[in-house]
Design an enzyme around this catalytic site. Structure first.
Site, PDB file in Angstrom:
ATOM      1  N   LYS A 158       0.347  -1.195   0.138  1.00 55.17           N
ATOM      2  CA  LYS A 158      -0.094   0.349  -0.026  1.00 55.17           C
ATOM      3  C   LYS A 158       0.640   1.287  -0.031  1.00 55.17           C
ATOM      4  O   LYS A 158       1.857   1.941   0.632  1.00 55.17           O
ATOM      5  CB  LYS A 158      -0.799  -0.586   1.451  1.00 55.17           C
ATOM      6  CG  LYS A 158      -2.208  -0.824   1.052  1.00 55.17           C
ATOM      7  CD  LYS A 158      -2.520  -1.230   2.733  1.00 55.17           C
ATOM      8  CE  LYS A 158      -3.629  -0.338   3.111  1.00 55.17           C
ATOM      9  NZ  LYS A 158      -4.322  -0.501   3.949  1.00 55.17           N
ATOM     10  N   LYS A 201       0.159  -8.106   5.927  1.00 62.70           N
ATOM     11  CA  LYS A 201      -0.981  -8.469   5.746  1.00 62.70           C
ATOM     12  C   LYS A 201      -2.495  -8.377   5.478  1.00 62.70           C
ATOM     13  O   LYS A 201      -2.639  -7.353   5.377  1.00 62.70           O
ATOM     14  CB  LYS A 201      -1.899  -9.280   7.117  1.00 62.70           C
ATOM     15  CG  LYS A 201      -2.479 -11.309   7.032  1.00 62.70           C
ATOM     16  CD  LYS A 201      -1.597 -11.765   6.961  1.00 62.70           C
ATOM     17  CE  LYS A 201      -2.586 -13.119   6.488  1.00 62.70           C
ATOM     18  NZ  LYS A 201      -2.007 -14.151   5.873  1.00 62.70           N
ATOM     19  N   ARG A 291     -11.908  14.433   9.452  1.00 58.91           N
ATOM     20  CA  ARG A 291     -13.122  14.902   8.791  1.00 58.91           C
ATOM     21  C   ARG A 291     -14.576  14.370   8.858  1.00 58.91           C
ATOM     22  O   ARG A 291     -14.287  13.285   9.847  1.00 58.91           O
ATOM     23  CB  ARG A 291     -12.933  15.618   7.099  1.00 58.91           C
ATOM     24  CG  ARG A 291     -12.736  13.582   6.917  1.00 58.91           C
ATOM     25  CD  ARG A 291     -12.400  14.238   5.765  1.00 58.91           C
ATOM     26  NE  ARG A 291     -12.402  12.383   4.653  1.00 58.91           N
ATOM     27  CZ  ARG A 291     -13.319  11.959   4.473  1.00 58.91           C
ATOM     28  NH1 ARG A 291     -14.411  11.910   4.632  1.00 58.91           N
ATOM     29  NH2 ARG A 291     -13.038  10.814   3.734  1.00 58.91           N
TER      30      ARG A 291
HETATM   31  P1  ADP Z   1      -7.946   4.213   0.589  1.00 59.54           P
HETATM   32  O1  ADP Z   1      -6.938   5.730   1.505  1.00 59.54           O
HETATM   33  O2  ADP Z   1      -6.941   4.285  -0.268  1.00 59.54           O
HETATM   34  O3  ADP Z   1      -8.943   4.491   0.820  1.00 59.54           O
HETATM   35  P2  ADP Z   1      -7.347   1.961   3.224  1.00 59.54           P
HETATM   36  O4  ADP Z   1      -6.459   2.001   3.590  1.00 59.54           O
HETATM   37  O5  ADP Z   1      -8.744   3.251   3.322  1.00 59.54           O
HETATM   38  O6  ADP Z   1      -7.175   2.860   1.864  1.00 59.54           O
HETATM   39  O7  ADP Z   1      -7.844   0.998   2.067  1.00 59.54           O
HETATM   40  C1  ADP Z   1      -9.289   1.082   1.075  1.00 59.54           C
HETATM   41  C2  ADP Z   1      -9.849  -0.030   1.429  1.00 59.54           C
HETATM   42  O8  ADP Z   1      -9.374  -1.202   0.919  1.00 59.54           O
HETATM   43  C3  ADP Z   1     -10.891  -0.583   2.436  1.00 59.54           C
HETATM   44  O9  ADP Z   1     -11.529  -0.466   2.784  1.00 59.54           O
HETATM   45  C4  ADP Z   1     -10.322  -2.334   1.965  1.00 59.54           C
HETATM   46  O10 ADP Z   1     -11.429  -2.456   0.992  1.00 59.54           O
HETATM   47  C5  ADP Z   1      -8.981  -2.461   1.321  1.00 59.54           C
HETATM   48  N1  ADP Z   1      -7.830  -3.454   1.935  1.00 59.54           N
HETATM   49  C6  ADP Z   1      -6.720  -2.033   2.853  1.00 59.54           C
HETATM   50  N2  ADP Z   1      -5.933  -3.023   3.319  1.00 59.54           N
HETATM   51  C7  ADP Z   1      -6.202  -3.974   3.346  1.00 59.54           C
HETATM   52  C8  ADP Z   1      -5.828  -5.210   4.122  1.00 59.54           C
HETATM   53  N3  ADP Z   1      -4.491  -5.636   5.189  1.00 59.54           N
HETATM   54  N4  ADP Z   1      -6.437  -6.536   3.641  1.00 59.54           N
HETATM   55  C9  ADP Z   1      -7.549  -6.457   3.459  1.00 59.54           C
HETATM   56  N5  ADP Z   1      -7.855  -5.495   1.960  1.00 59.54           N
HETATM   57  C10 ADP Z   1      -7.913  -4.307   2.370  1.00 59.54           C
END
Ligand code: ADP
Length: 447
Positions: A158, A201, A291
């Site tokens: 990410k 993970k 927010r």
């Molecule tokens: P963004 O800020 O780009 O929205 P997030 O960290 O909030 O990113 O993650 C967005 C979505 O991605 C989550 O709601 C989930 O659907 C998926 N996601 C993120 N991290 C994971 C993870 N470790 N395992 C599985 N799905 C994930």
């Protein structure tokens, strides 16, 4: 209390904030682009200032123009809504330097939570459970392999500067890792100008559960329970519920207590949302939004508390109107996001709304800035309204939602209403039995 609040946003959220200001007897100023001269919030505000042409970066994201509009109108505070400048630390700092109150947390707290690696580190330090993964940014493939082997496959890479679901790549085996790492890095670099990535993970079947929190800036924190936003398409929320069909009272108060304490310890001020993935009874922090969220009305429906009033009170130094023991959860609420999009392909459908009729009756709320004859400009987000339904329990809420969807009429453009009419009749949805992948799988099947 503030005399005059400038609302630096548009659409349904500008109207939402305007309503709260009117109830509190505060004068309102709205800013708008030339494309929004006919918008409802412009018509209803006490004053309005045109701040530029349609593209957001020249209007709704133009900090200089917004500060100038505050000075011209004498606004003493700014409500940023969601999106646009709501999580822009520089904006919060500039307003502070001009003695204008930003209705939100400090620039420093926005900065910490805007960097996902820093946010995760802070969450961990505050005792919030996080997804197992790398401690910070991953520098090379060797390190990626070592971390991935330690936490076990599948893993997700990410972007630290990520948002809107971009810059994320899953690696199911070590063979996938190199490509996933390179793609995530280049996507992150292109989208955010920062190619720092980290590893977590990958959870196979989690729910997305988020806690609504509030800090008063003076060391007190409360939580308003959770929202379940697992029904997503391309990581965008489509349908949100409070409470989550998956949590029991004990789990709610345990995770709520952890979040409220963390907010208090951080000295946080204003509204925030702590987002988790939830799987097999465990919570894993993914990010915090500093927010108001699009889906805040479901929390308002079950608590009876106006969260925008609370934001304004806290920002003006008046503190929260409630203590934790005053916050009671009553019944169940569901929100459907109505977008000007095709309900199957999700292609945007701007144009003129020839007829607009909203449902009403007990437990039904529609937040929308559009009206019959309104022309949706093609420049902005496709959200045109939100339908929020409340019932004494989930079954009653679903019955009412089905009825309200039947009454809703939007002619002249395509909307996502037909999708919701299908979803209310689905057995998994009726049972609350879905995870974050459910909607994508469902859409792939019906296509
Ligand atoms: P963004 O800020 O780009 O929205 P997030 O960290 O909030 O990113 O993650 C967005 C979505 O991605 C989550 O709601 C989930 O659907 C998926 N996601 C993120 N991290 C994971 C993870 N470790 N395992 C599985 N799905 C994930």
């Amino acid at each position: 209390m503030f005399q005059k609040i400038l609302i630096a946003n548009r659409g349904e959220i500008a109207l939402r904030v305007l309503r709260a200001c009117k109830e509190l007897g505060i004068q309102t100023v709205v800013v708008h682009s030339t494309a929004d001269a006919d918008a409802m919030h412009v018509r209803l505000a006490d004053e309005s200032v045109c701040i530029g042409p349609p593209p957001s970066r020249e209007s709704y994201l133009n900090i200089h123009q917004i500060v100038a509009a505050c000075e011209i109108t004498g606004a003493d505070a700014v409500h940023p809504g969601y999106g646009f400048l709501s999580e822009n630390a520089k904006f919060a700092d500039i307003l502070a330097a001009h003695n204008i109150t930003f209705i939100g947390p400090s620039g420093d707290h926005i900065r910490i939570m805007g960097d996902k690696i820093e946010a995760k580190r802070t969450a961990k330090r505050l005792g919030i459970p996080v997804v197992p993964g790398s401690d910070g940014a991953i520098s090379d493939e060797k390190e990626a392999k070592r971390v991935a082997a330690a936490i076990g496959y599948p893993v997700i890479i990410k972007a630290s500067a990520g948002g809107g679901g971009r810059g994320m790549k899953v690696a199911r085996t070590e063979a996938d890792l190199e490509v996933a790492l390179q793609t995530a890095k280049s996507e992150a670099g292109a989208a955010f100008g920062d190619d720092a990535v980290y590893i977590e993970k990958y959870l196979e079947k989690p729910r997305h559960i988020e806690l609504q929190v509030f800090g008063d800036g003076a060391g007190h924190g409360v939580h308003f329970g959770e929202r379940d936003c697992s029904l997503q398409r391309r990581h965008q929320k489509v349908w949100e519920e409070a409470n989550s069909p998956a949590l029991n009272t004990e789990e709610r108060s345990r995770i709520g207590g952890i979040c409220a304490k963390a907010i208090a310890d951080l000295g946080y001020s204003g509204a925030g949302t702590i987002e988790f993935l939830y799987e097999n009874g465990e919570f894993y922090f993914i990010e915090m939004n500093t927010r108001l969220q699009v889906e805040h009305p479901v929390t308002e429906a079950i608590t009876g508390i106006d969260l925008v009033h609370e934001q304004i009170r806290v920002a003006s130094g008046g503190g929260l109107s409630v203590r934790q023991e005053d916050i009671k959860f009553n019944g169940h609420a569901i929100e459907c996001r109505i977008n000007a999009e095709d309900a199957r392909t999700f292609t945007p459908s701007p144009g003129t709304i020839t007829h607009f009729h909203t449902p009403g009756g007990l437990g039904v709320r529609v937040d929308s800035g559009v009206y019959s004859g309104y022309r949706i400009p093609p420049y902005y987000d496709s959200l045109i309204g939100k339908l929020i339904v409340h019932g004494r329990n989930r079954v009653e809420c679903m019955m009412r939602l089905r009825r309200a969807l039947d009454e809703f009429v939007v002619d002249g453009i395509k909307t996502t209403l037909p999708l919701f009419r299908d979803l209310v009749g689905n057995a998994d949805i009726a049972n609350g039995d879905y995870d974050i992948h459910w909607l994508e799988k469902y859409l792939a099947k019906v296509d």
